[in-house]
Scaffold this motif. Structure first.
Motif, PDB file in Angstrom:
ATOM      1  N   TYR A 210       0.794  -1.141  -0.140  1.00 29.98           N
ATOM      2  CA  TYR A 210      -0.149   0.164   0.111  1.00 29.98           C
ATOM      3  C   TYR A 210       0.787   1.535  -0.081  1.00 29.98           C
ATOM      4  O   TYR A 210       2.268   1.306   0.274  1.00 29.98           O
ATOM      5  CB  TYR A 210      -1.077   0.139   1.024  1.00 29.98           C
ATOM      6  N   VAL A 211       0.376   2.273  -0.520  1.00 28.07           N
ATOM      7  CA  VAL A 211       1.348   3.582  -0.662  1.00 28.07           C
ATOM      8  C   VAL A 211       0.198   4.786  -0.273  1.00 28.07           C
ATOM      9  O   VAL A 211      -0.879   4.972  -0.967  1.00 28.07           O
ATOM     10  CB  VAL A 211       1.803   3.570  -2.127  1.00 28.07           C
ATOM     11  N   PRO A 212       0.731   5.863   0.516  1.00 30.58           N
ATOM     12  CA  PRO A 212      -0.123   7.151   0.233  1.00 30.58           C
ATOM     13  C   PRO A 212      -0.228   7.589  -0.971  1.00 30.58           C
ATOM     14  O   PRO A 212       0.716   7.757  -1.756  1.00 30.58           O
ATOM     15  CB  PRO A 212       0.871   7.805   1.323  1.00 30.58           C
ATOM     16  N   LEU A 213      -1.102   8.421  -1.142  1.00 34.16           N
ATOM     17  CA  LEU A 213      -1.332   8.801  -2.581  1.00 34.16           C
ATOM     18  C   LEU A 213      -0.394  10.002  -2.820  1.00 34.16           C
ATOM     19  O   LEU A 213       0.037  10.093  -3.982  1.00 34.16           O
ATOM     20  CB  LEU A 213      -2.831   9.370  -2.721  1.00 34.16           C
ATOM     21  N   SER A 214      -0.049  10.644  -1.836  1.00 37.47           N
ATOM     22  CA  SER A 214       0.913  11.803  -1.973  1.00 37.47           C
ATOM     23  C   SER A 214       2.416  11.493  -2.504  1.00 37.47           C
ATOM     24  O   SER A 214       3.166  12.306  -3.013  1.00 37.47           O
ATOM     25  CB  SER A 214       1.213  12.560  -0.570  1.00 37.47           C
ATOM     26  N   THR A 215       2.772  10.016  -2.450  1.00 37.16           N
ATOM     27  CA  THR A 215       4.118   9.738  -2.701  1.00 37.16           C
ATOM     28  C   THR A 215       3.947   9.096  -4.190  1.00 37.16           C
ATOM     29  O   THR A 215       5.135   8.891  -4.725  1.00 37.16           O
ATOM     30  CB  THR A 215       4.411   8.510  -2.038  1.00 37.16           C
ATOM     31  N   LEU A 216       2.888   9.189  -4.859  1.00 37.38           N
ATOM     32  CA  LEU A 216       2.785   8.500  -6.325  1.00 37.38           C
ATOM     33  C   LEU A 216       3.141   9.658  -7.011  1.00 37.38           C
ATOM     34  O   LEU A 216       3.065  10.954  -7.095  1.00 37.38           O
ATOM     35  CB  LEU A 216       1.289   8.220  -6.480  1.00 37.38           C
ATOM     36  N   PRO A 217       3.893   9.386  -8.300  1.00 39.05           N
ATOM     37  CA  PRO A 217       4.178  10.328  -9.361  1.00 39.05           C
ATOM     38  C   PRO A 217       3.157  11.056 -10.232  1.00 39.05           C
ATOM     39  O   PRO A 217       1.822  10.180  -9.925  1.00 39.05           O
ATOM     40  CB  PRO A 217       5.232   9.666 -10.170  1.00 39.05           C
ATOM     41  N   PRO A 218       3.042  12.108 -10.523  1.00 39.60           N
ATOM     42  CA  PRO A 218       1.922  12.502 -11.443  1.00 39.60           C
ATOM     43  C   PRO A 218       1.620  11.706 -12.517  1.00 39.60           C
ATOM     44  O   PRO A 218       2.407  10.815 -13.338  1.00 39.60           O
ATOM     45  CB  PRO A 218       2.425  13.923 -12.118  1.00 39.60           C
ATOM     46  N   PRO A 219       0.159  11.466 -12.997  1.00 42.85           N
ATOM     47  CA  PRO A 219      -0.128  10.830 -13.956  1.00 42.85           C
ATOM     48  C   PRO A 219       0.923  10.937 -15.423  1.00 42.85           C
ATOM     49  O   PRO A 219       0.858  12.197 -15.507  1.00 42.85           O
ATOM     50  CB  PRO A 219      -1.329  11.023 -14.416  1.00 42.85           C
ATOM     51  N   ASP A 350      -4.134  -0.951  11.375  1.00 42.09           N
ATOM     52  CA  ASP A 350      -3.218  -0.093  11.919  1.00 42.09           C
ATOM     53  C   ASP A 350      -2.552   0.823  11.109  1.00 42.09           C
ATOM     54  O   ASP A 350      -2.351   1.956  11.513  1.00 42.09           O
ATOM     55  CB  ASP A 350      -2.259  -0.772  12.859  1.00 42.09           C
ATOM     56  N   TRP A 351      -2.016   0.005  10.079  1.00 42.03           N
ATOM     57  CA  TRP A 351      -1.264   0.749   8.820  1.00 42.03           C
ATOM     58  C   TRP A 351      -2.016   2.012   8.504  1.00 42.03           C
ATOM     59  O   TRP A 351      -1.438   3.216   8.244  1.00 42.03           O
ATOM     60  CB  TRP A 351      -0.909  -0.141   7.926  1.00 42.03           C
ATOM     61  N   VAL A 352      -3.333   1.953   8.103  1.00 39.20           N
ATOM     62  CA  VAL A 352      -4.106   3.184   7.589  1.00 39.20           C
ATOM     63  C   VAL A 352      -4.148   4.068   8.775  1.00 39.20           C
ATOM     64  O   VAL A 352      -4.109   5.037   8.396  1.00 39.20           O
ATOM     65  CB  VAL A 352      -5.504   2.567   7.199  1.00 39.20           C
ATOM     66  N   GLU A 353      -4.504   3.520   9.976  1.00 37.61           N
ATOM     67  CA  GLU A 353      -4.334   4.758  10.866  1.00 37.61           C
ATOM     68  C   GLU A 353      -3.441   5.564  11.076  1.00 37.61           C
ATOM     69  O   GLU A 353      -3.348   6.725  11.660  1.00 37.61           O
ATOM     70  CB  GLU A 353      -4.947   3.833  12.354  1.00 37.61           C
ATOM     71  N   ALA A 354      -2.255   4.899  10.847  1.00 41.32           N
ATOM     72  CA  ALA A 354      -0.870   5.606  11.055  1.00 41.32           C
ATOM     73  C   ALA A 354      -0.763   6.617  10.061  1.00 41.32           C
ATOM     74  O   ALA A 354       0.138   7.632  10.211  1.00 41.32           O
ATOM     75  CB  ALA A 354       0.487   4.466  11.097  1.00 41.32           C
ATOM     76  N   HIS A 355      -1.505   6.516   8.746  1.00 39.08           N
ATOM     77  CA  HIS A 355      -1.348   7.302   7.783  1.00 39.08           C
ATOM     78  C   HIS A 355      -2.412   8.433   7.757  1.00 39.08           C
ATOM     79  O   HIS A 355      -2.264   9.224   6.704  1.00 39.08           O
ATOM     80  CB  HIS A 355      -1.095   6.571   6.454  1.00 39.08           C
ATOM     81  N   ARG A 356      -3.298   8.230   8.422  1.00 38.91           N
ATOM     82  CA  ARG A 356      -4.737   9.019   8.321  1.00 38.91           C
ATOM     83  C   ARG A 356      -4.275  10.302   8.671  1.00 38.91           C
ATOM     84  O   ARG A 356      -3.558  10.733   9.491  1.00 38.91           O
ATOM     85  CB  ARG A 356      -5.807   8.402   9.184  1.00 38.91           C
ATOM     86  N   PRO A 357      -5.004  11.504   8.096  1.00 39.71           N
ATOM     87  CA  PRO A 357      -6.000  11.475   7.130  1.00 39.71           C
ATOM     88  C   PRO A 357      -5.802  11.393   5.631  1.00 39.71           C
ATOM     89  O   PRO A 357      -6.536  11.512   4.504  1.00 39.71           O
ATOM     90  CB  PRO A 357      -6.780  12.893   7.410  1.00 39.71           C
TER      91      PRO A 357
END
Length: 484
Positions: A210-219, A350-357
């Motif tokens: 899984y990956v936070p959206l902010s770490t993805l490169p632009p389309p 728990d992983w999702v909780e650590a990255h929210r919101p």
């Protein structure tokens, strides 16, 4: 000529109304669970085809539509999440507003016969015609009468609110309500069942899944996605071919599941579509966590929402193409195994909780074509095609329809309504991958036709002959007790 004409049929919406729950509901907000938050804004379609009711039932289309609407209003009392709408909460995360907004319900007419529908190509025959586009709310429904008197019941729902298991639970309950039967499974919306732990704990391996959206490169804007368009197809796979695949995928006394076997075969085919043998090819498998999270004190059997994880593996194209099917199946089993424990799902929460919101998503969804091919396999073996009977008989065909965007493919095998043991396989892949599939495995993945569904008479006898293996290999497999 008849087939071409069937592709050009028109659909007329004759009536549209909003169906609300039969009993008033106290308005409230239901938070999405951490596992819900991993889903992007995607809509899922599902549809069922019914032959014209036999004369003794005496049901006209208007009466059938009335039955559907009345029973829908009743079942929405329990499945009130489908009558709400998704709104943004104070911290920018989606929430479910349970306000009995209702479900958009459309009655339509299509100038085509059921046997003429090219269900093999749902992009042309189903998308936006028989399966509705959802504009508002969480769920919308369309019931369509065909010229032959057949009826198609289709739904589109927000994946952030329900996974396929939840959707299936609703469909069965709706059908039971339509026939005044006892509801076999009432939904639970107890989000506390998926609360994070304090303190949280998660495996480092989740950072690879899984990956936070902010770490993805632009389309990418190089037009790569339009060079090879992604498309949907529906195929019919006989029980005999599934059994043979399972025999080939099992080795050294280790028996692989039918899903792993089919997945391994598809992984090899998708890899063959790559011209660059040095690339890597990815495959993910959807794992339902309900049985993993159950214990003696809590049951997840009727939990409504998303309880999914999508582990994936990647291998070099050259190895996938040249290694035996059993090697590929072993690779699938190995990477899926890590997601089949209670600890995995608790760690994911728990992983999702650590990255929210901050929103996050499964990494394989974000695969780009330049990185190599990728697809996700989802088991639809619980698809209740035989139970969605609203009072005028079982459907002759049913399928999910999930044309999500991006370059990552999607595959869902489901049980056939026509012949026990056979599968219907919905496939959403790039055009080049579809071409290789039909060239390399056309004797296994047969385009879905009216003959497959017995619409031109009795269900046909399918040939037991296939290019998958020689007869002596099958005899050896049977001696090793690798077949069901």
């Amino acid at each position: 000529m008849a087939a071409a004409a069937a592709m050009e049929f028109s659909v007329t919406i004759n009536q549209k109304e909003v169906v609300v729950a039969a009993l008033p509901l106290q308005e409230h907000r239901l938070p999405l669970s951490n596992l819900d938050l991993l889903l992007p804004h995607l809509d899922v379609g599902v549809f069922f085809c019914y032959k014209k009711p036999c004369r003794r039932n005496g049901l006209a289309f208007v009466s059938m539509a009335r039955t559907l609407k009345n029973s829908l209003a009743q079942i929405l009392v329990s499945f009130y999440a489908f009558a709400g709408e998704v709104v943004m909460g104070s911290v920018g995360e989606p929430e479910l507003l349970c306000n009995n907004r209702g479900v958009d319900f459309m009655e339509a007419y299509a100038d085509v016969e059921l046997r003429e529908l090219q269900l093999y190509n749902p992009d042309a025959s189903v998308e936006g015609k028989l399966v509705p586009k959802k504009k508002d709310g969480v769920l919308c429904i369309q019931v369509t009468e065909l010229t032959c008197g057949a009826v198609i019941v289709a739904c589109t729902f927000d994946h952030r609110i329900a996974d396929a298991y939840s959707g299936n639970m609703f469909l069965v309950a709706w059908a039971e309500m339509a026939q005044s039967k006892t509801i076999s499974l009432h939904p639970s919306f107890r989000r506390s069942l998926l609360n994070p732990r304090r303190p949280g704990s998660c495996e480092v391996s989740l950072d690879d899944m899984y990956v936070p959206l902010s770490t993805l490169p632009p389309p990418s804007s190089n037009g790569a996605t339009t060079a090879d368009p992604i498309m949907s197809r529906i195929y019919y796979v006989t029980a005999e071919n599934i059994t043979r695949l399972q025999a080939l995928a099992s080795s050294k006394g280790c028996r692989r599941s039918k899903l792993e076997s089919l997945g391994a075969y598809l992984w090899q085919i998708v890899a063959k579509s790559e011209t660059d043998r040095a690339k890597r090819c990815k495959m993910g498998v959807v794992v339902d966590g309900r049985t993993r999270l159950c214990d003696e004190n809590k049951s997840m059997a009727n939990y409504f929402g998303n309880v999914l994880s999508i582990p994936f593996g990647e291998e070099r194209v050259e190895e996938l193409v040249n290694k035996p099917l059993s090697w590929v199946a072993d690779a699938i089993h190995k990477y899926v195994h890590v997601a089949t424990s209670k600890e995995h799902f608790l760690g994911l929460i728990d992983w999702v909780e650590a990255h929210r919101p901050e929103p996050a998503v499964v990494k394989i969804y974000c695969n780009g074509s330049e990185e190599g091919s990728a697809f996700v396999l989802s088991s639809g073996q619980r698809f209740p095609v035989g139970k969605v009977d609203f009072g005028w008989g079982r459907p002759v065909f049913g399928s999910y329809h999930f044309p999500w965007g991006g370059d990552c493919g999607y595959v869902m095998p489901m049980p056939s309504a026509s012949r026990e043991g056979d599968w219907v396989v919905y496939i959403h892949l790039l055009k080049g991958q579809i071409q290789v599939l039909e060239e390399e495995a056309g004797d296994v993945f047969m385009p879905l036709t009216a003959d497959c569904l017995g619409l031109h008479g009795e269900t046909p006898e399918f040939s037991n002959q296939t290019s998958l293996e020689a007869k002596d290999e099958l005899k050896i497999a049977m001696m090793l007790d690798l077949l069901l």
